[in-house]
Motif scaffolding. Sequence first.
Motif, PDB file in Angstrom:
ATOM      1  N   GLY A   1      -2.863  13.139  -2.012  1.00  0.00           N
ATOM      2  CA  GLY A   1      -3.265  12.059  -1.136  1.00  0.00           C
ATOM      3  C   GLY A   1      -2.075  11.318  -0.565  1.00  0.00           C
ATOM      4  N   SER A   2      -2.374  10.205   0.063  1.00  0.00           N
ATOM      5  CA  SER A   2      -1.361   9.371   0.735  1.00  0.00           C
ATOM      6  C   SER A   2      -0.548  10.211   1.710  1.00  0.00           C
ATOM      7  CB  SER A   2      -0.450   8.682  -0.290  1.00  0.00           C
ATOM      8  OG  SER A   2      -1.185   7.812  -1.122  1.00  0.00           O
ATOM      9  N   TRP A   3      -1.242  10.987   2.506  1.00  0.00           N
ATOM     10  CA  TRP A   3      -0.586  11.897   3.431  1.00  0.00           C
ATOM     11  C   TRP A   3       0.231  11.126   4.466  1.00  0.00           C
ATOM     12  CZ3 TRP A   3      -0.920  17.216   3.042  1.00  0.00           C
ATOM     13  CH2 TRP A   3      -1.849  17.709   2.112  1.00  0.00           C
ATOM     14  N   GLY A   4       1.415  11.663   4.760  1.00  0.00           N
ATOM     15  CA  GLY A   4       2.195  11.125   5.862  1.00  0.00           C
ATOM     16  C   GLY A   4       1.636  11.602   7.194  1.00  0.00           C
TER      17      GLY A   4
ATOM     18  N   CYS B   1      10.925  12.888   2.895  1.00  0.00           N
ATOM     19  CA  CYS B   1       9.637  12.253   2.633  1.00  0.00           C
ATOM     20  C   CYS B   1       9.930  10.964   1.876  1.00  0.00           C
ATOM     21  CB  CYS B   1       8.756  13.180   1.808  1.00  0.00           C
ATOM     22  SG  CYS B   1       7.218  12.439   1.216  1.00  0.00           S
TER      23      CYS B   1
ATOM     24  N   GLN C   1       0.843  -1.174   0.000  1.00  0.00           N
ATOM     25  CA  GLN C   1       0.000   0.000   0.000  1.00  0.00           C
ATOM     26  C   GLN C   1       0.882   1.229   0.000  1.00  0.00           C
ATOM     27  OE1 GLN C   1      -2.108  -0.544   3.694  1.00  0.00           O
ATOM     28  NE2 GLN C   1      -1.753   1.506   4.416  1.00  0.00           N
ATOM     29  N   ALA C   2       0.440   2.259  -0.749  1.00  0.00           N
ATOM     30  CA  ALA C   2       1.223   3.467  -0.877  1.00  0.00           C
ATOM     31  C   ALA C   2       1.274   4.209   0.447  1.00  0.00           C
ATOM     32  CB  ALA C   2       0.609   4.357  -1.948  1.00  0.00           C
ATOM     33  N   GLN C   3       2.471   4.618   0.814  1.00  0.00           N
ATOM     34  CA  GLN C   3       2.641   5.299   2.086  1.00  0.00           C
ATOM     35  C   GLN C   3       3.784   6.283   1.972  1.00  0.00           C
ATOM     36  OE1 GLN C   3       3.478   2.656   5.341  1.00  0.00           O
ATOM     37  NE2 GLN C   3       3.004   4.174   6.908  1.00  0.00           N
ATOM     38  N   LEU C   4       3.629   7.421   2.638  1.00  0.00           N
ATOM     39  CA  LEU C   4       4.687   8.418   2.739  1.00  0.00           C
ATOM     40  C   LEU C   4       5.023   8.616   4.203  1.00  0.00           C
ATOM     41  CD1 LEU C   4       3.344  11.060   0.193  1.00  0.00           C
ATOM     42  CD2 LEU C   4       5.216   9.450  -0.172  1.00  0.00           C
TER      43      LEU C   4
ATOM     44  N   ALA D   1       8.917   7.400   0.288  1.00  0.00           N
ATOM     45  CA  ALA D   1       7.770   6.698  -0.278  1.00  0.00           C
ATOM     46  C   ALA D   1       7.983   5.195  -0.186  1.00  0.00           C
ATOM     47  CB  ALA D   1       7.568   7.107  -1.731  1.00  0.00           C
TER      48      ALA D   1
ATOM     49  N   ALA E   1       2.751  14.781   0.546  1.00  0.00           N
ATOM     50  CA  ALA E   1       1.635  14.078  -0.078  1.00  0.00           C
ATOM     51  C   ALA E   1       1.927  13.932  -1.572  1.00  0.00           C
ATOM     52  CB  ALA E   1       0.330  14.830   0.150  1.00  0.00           C
ATOM     53  N   VAL E   2       1.229  13.019  -2.224  1.00  0.00           N
ATOM     54  CA  VAL E   2       1.477  12.718  -3.635  1.00  0.00           C
ATOM     55  C   VAL E   2       0.275  13.118  -4.474  1.00  0.00           C
ATOM     56  CG1 VAL E   2       0.670  10.333  -3.382  1.00  0.00           C
ATOM     57  CG2 VAL E   2       2.201  10.927  -5.266  1.00  0.00           C
TER      58      VAL E   2
END
Length: 127
Positions: free
Chosen positions: A115-118, A22, A1-4, A24, A97-98
Amino acid sequence: QAQLVESGGGLVQPGGSLRLSCAASGFGLGYLAIAWFRQAPGKEREGVSCINTGDGRTFYADSVKGRFTISRDNAKHTVYLQMNSLKPEDTAVYYCAVGLPGDYAAGGPRAADFGSWGQGTQVTVSS
């Protein structure tokens, strides 16, 4: 799953420097936009800087232009924000975020488009 995941925040005196990272995971940087936002207590989230990971185009908010530098290392899946000449008004939680690559020069990145906020990293500038 995408994550930062953000890191590198801390307490620094006015005029000092910090470098935020940051990282990824779950996806390569490829041709994307990675943006740094910040949010101070009682204020709206502000787009600070953004980079297109493919062509390297960057955006800086007027408040940080000339002091902050965004860069990316696609091989390490990491985007950096070098912050120099820090001021007390830079104090905030910083998020990455991306989003989709684009020309953000006109108005900067909008939080709703990313999205995909850290989880954020706290930056405090104080003597």
